[in-house]
Design a protein around this motif. Structure first.
Motif, mmCIF file in Angstrom:
data_model
loop_
_atom_site.group_PDB
_atom_site.id
_atom_site.type_symbol
_atom_site.label_atom_id
_atom_site.label_comp_id
_atom_site.label_asym_id
_atom_site.label_seq_id
_atom_site.Cartn_x
_atom_site.Cartn_y
_atom_site.Cartn_z
ATOM 1 N N GLN A 130 0.857 -1.192 0.000
ATOM 2 C CA GLN A 130 0.000 0.000 0.000
ATOM 3 C C GLN A 130 0.888 1.235 0.000
ATOM 4 O OE1 GLN A 130 -2.497 -0.114 3.464
ATOM 5 N NE2 GLN A 130 -3.071 -2.239 3.149
ATOM 6 N N THR A 131 0.351 2.321 -0.506
ATOM 7 C CA THR A 131 1.097 3.572 -0.512
ATOM 8 C C THR A 131 0.971 4.244 0.851
ATOM 9 O OG1 THR A 131 0.697 3.860 -2.864
ATOM 10 C CG2 THR A 131 1.374 5.809 -1.644
ATOM 11 N N VAL A 132 2.126 4.623 1.412
ATOM 12 C CA VAL A 132 2.169 5.339 2.682
ATOM 13 C C VAL A 132 2.483 6.789 2.350
ATOM 14 C CG1 VAL A 132 3.283 5.510 4.935
ATOM 15 C CG2 VAL A 132 2.997 3.276 3.852
ATOM 16 N N SER A 133 1.656 7.696 2.833
ATOM 17 C CA SER A 133 1.838 9.107 2.483
ATOM 18 C C SER A 133 3.145 9.649 3.042
ATOM 19 C CB SER A 133 0.675 9.946 2.989
ATOM 20 O OG SER A 133 0.771 10.123 4.382
ATOM 21 N N GLU A 134 3.660 10.636 2.340
ATOM 22 C CA GLU A 134 4.893 11.293 2.764
ATOM 23 C C GLU A 134 4.713 11.899 4.157
ATOM 24 O OE1 GLU A 134 6.799 15.072 0.922
ATOM 25 O OE2 GLU A 134 7.406 13.352 -0.296
ATOM 26 N N ASN A 135 3.556 12.505 4.418
ATOM 27 C CA ASN A 135 3.296 13.100 5.729
ATOM 28 C C ASN A 135 3.320 12.060 6.841
ATOM 29 O OD1 ASN A 135 3.057 15.656 4.642
ATOM 30 N ND2 ASN A 135 0.832 15.521 4.409
ATOM 31 N N GLU A 136 2.793 10.876 6.575
ATOM 32 C CA GLU A 136 2.779 9.811 7.576
ATOM 33 C C GLU A 136 4.201 9.337 7.874
ATOM 34 O OE1 GLU A 136 -0.008 6.786 6.440
ATOM 35 O OE2 GLU A 136 0.263 5.685 8.292
ATOM 36 N N THR A 167 15.458 -8.480 -3.315
ATOM 37 C CA THR A 167 14.735 -7.804 -4.391
ATOM 38 C C THR A 167 13.643 -6.893 -3.846
ATOM 39 O OG1 THR A 167 13.199 -9.659 -4.560
ATOM 40 C CG2 THR A 167 15.140 -9.706 -6.006
ATOM 41 N N VAL A 168 13.588 -6.733 -2.534
ATOM 42 C CA VAL A 168 12.609 -5.852 -1.910
ATOM 43 C C VAL A 168 12.945 -4.419 -2.304
ATOM 44 C CG1 VAL A 168 11.695 -5.004 0.284
ATOM 45 C CG2 VAL A 168 12.261 -7.409 0.023
ATOM 46 N N THR A 169 11.932 -3.683 -2.750
ATOM 47 C CA THR A 169 12.159 -2.303 -3.165
ATOM 48 C C THR A 169 11.180 -1.359 -2.480
ATOM 49 O OG1 THR A 169 10.665 -2.530 -5.046
ATOM 50 C CG2 THR A 169 12.981 -2.978 -5.461
ATOM 51 N N VAL A 170 11.605 -0.120 -2.385
ATOM 52 C CA VAL A 170 10.747 0.959 -1.910
ATOM 53 C C VAL A 170 10.635 1.927 -3.078
ATOM 54 C CG1 VAL A 170 10.480 2.844 -0.263
ATOM 55 C CG2 VAL A 170 11.484 0.683 0.482
ATOM 56 N N ARG A 171 9.426 2.115 -3.561
ATOM 57 C CA ARG A 171 9.215 2.977 -4.725
ATOM 58 C C ARG A 171 8.409 4.202 -4.352
ATOM 59 N NH1 ARG A 171 7.944 -1.670 -8.943
ATOM 60 N NH2 ARG A 171 10.064 -2.397 -9.203
ATOM 61 N N ALA A 172 8.755 5.297 -5.018
ATOM 62 C CA ALA A 172 8.008 6.539 -4.828
ATOM 63 C C ALA A 172 6.728 6.476 -5.637
ATOM 64 C CB ALA A 172 8.847 7.731 -5.283
ATOM 65 N N VAL A 173 5.646 6.951 -5.056
ATOM 66 C CA VAL A 173 4.377 7.124 -5.758
ATOM 67 C C VAL A 173 4.226 8.629 -5.892
ATOM 68 C CG1 VAL A 173 1.900 6.714 -5.731
ATOM 69 C CG2 VAL A 173 3.456 5.007 -4.751
ATOM 70 N N ARG A 174 4.471 9.108 -7.074
ATOM 71 C CA ARG A 174 4.593 10.552 -7.330
ATOM 72 C C ARG A 174 3.451 11.357 -6.714
ATOM 73 N NH1 ARG A 174 7.792 12.989 -11.416
ATOM 74 N NH2 ARG A 174 7.266 15.189 -11.582
ATOM 75 N N GLY A 175 3.844 12.338 -5.917
ATOM 76 C CA GLY A 175 2.884 13.250 -5.306
ATOM 77 C C GLY A 175 2.129 12.694 -4.116
ATOM 78 N N ILE A 176 2.384 11.415 -3.755
ATOM 79 C CA ILE A 176 1.634 10.810 -2.644
ATOM 80 C C ILE A 176 2.558 10.347 -1.531
ATOM 81 C CG2 ILE A 176 0.039 8.981 -1.974
ATOM 82 C CD1 ILE A 176 -1.010 9.017 -4.865
ATOM 83 N N GLY A 177 3.485 9.439 -1.849
ATOM 84 C CA GLY A 177 4.347 8.880 -0.826
ATOM 85 C C GLY A 177 5.200 7.764 -1.349
ATOM 86 N N TYR A 178 5.294 6.668 -0.572
ATOM 87 C CA TYR A 178 6.166 5.535 -0.919
ATOM 88 C C TYR A 178 5.445 4.234 -0.660
ATOM 89 C CZ TYR A 178 9.885 9.013 -1.034
ATOM 90 O OH TYR A 178 10.638 10.102 -1.333
ATOM 91 N N ARG A 179 5.921 3.198 -1.350
ATOM 92 C CA ARG A 179 5.329 1.864 -1.216
ATOM 93 C C ARG A 179 6.447 0.825 -1.234
ATOM 94 N NH1 ARG A 179 0.562 0.060 -5.228
ATOM 95 N NH2 ARG A 179 -0.300 1.880 -4.204
ATOM 96 N N MET A 180 6.342 -0.188 -0.356
ATOM 97 C CA MET A 180 7.319 -1.288 -0.328
ATOM 98 C C MET A 180 6.746 -2.482 -1.075
ATOM 99 S SD MET A 180 8.955 -3.424 2.870
ATOM 100 C CE MET A 180 9.737 -2.018 3.617
ATOM 101 N N TYR A 181 7.558 -3.034 -1.977
ATOM 102 C CA TYR A 181 7.165 -4.218 -2.758
ATOM 103 C C TYR A 181 8.044 -5.383 -2.384
ATOM 104 C CZ TYR A 181 4.632 -0.991 -5.781
ATOM 105 O OH TYR A 181 3.780 -0.049 -6.267
#
Length: 181
Positions: A130-136, A167-181
């Motif tokens: 799930q996407t976790v907001s930058e503010n959180e 192979t675990v990655t943390v990706r940016a979700v533009r304008g929202i936050g980050y997500r771990m895959y």
């Protein structure tokens, strides 16, 4: 995968039975990803510290600097089996990711994390996929001078550490936050 480090022959036999019961492979301490360490009767010389999960056993201690977790003696069998099963990634489709104090455990490999990286990792792990907001995420860094730039630096360092062993990655979700895959 598992090394048993004790001079107490009875505890050694019990832990050997536990590893056999769970179909876990025994290894030398140098090659093991999990050490079962008797804190009351340790071997005379311990192997050099390495990136293994250390499960300590003691009748009196509740914490120990060498152990990631301490189980009481007599230990609860079902708890030990669950911990070992969680660490055992062999034969599983998904990457096994866990948080242990001060570190991440990925497929049995321990990755040391700074306190800020640990807060970020725990939050991303709780909401994996799930996407976790930058503010959180910034709020998780309370107590420090948290800002978007500080968060980006910690995410960068966390990504590098994760990429080194998995192979675990943390990706940016533009304008929202980050997500771990």
């Amino acid at each position: 995968m598992i090394a048993i480090l004790t001079t107490d022959e009875i505890l050694r036999q019990m832990l050997c039975l536990e590893t056999a019961r769970g179909n876990f492979d025994k290894e030398t301490p140098e090659n093991a990803t999990v050490w079962l360490l008797d804190l009351d009767n340790p071997p005379r010389t311990l192997p050099p510290s390495k990136e293994s999960l250390v499960i300590g056993f003691s009748r009196t201690l509740t914490v120990h600097p060498r152990a990631d977790m301490v189980l009481p003696l007599p230990y609860p069998t079902e708890v030990l089996q669950q911990i070992l099963a969680d660490c055992h990634a062999k034969g599983r489709d998904a990457t096994e990711i866990r948080h242990v104090q001060g570190a991440a455990l990925i497929d049995g490999k321990k990755i040391g994390l700074s306190p800020a990286e640990e807060h970020i990792f725990k939050l991303l792990l709780e909401k994996r996929g799930q996407t976790v907001s930058e503010n959180e995420l910034i709020a998780a860094l309370s107590g420090s001078r948290a800002s978007t730039n500080v968060l980006q630096v910690h995410i960068y360092r966390l990504r590098r550490k994760l990429a080194a062993v998995s192979t675990v990655t943390v990706r940016a979700v533009r304008g929202i936050g980050y997500r771990m895959y």
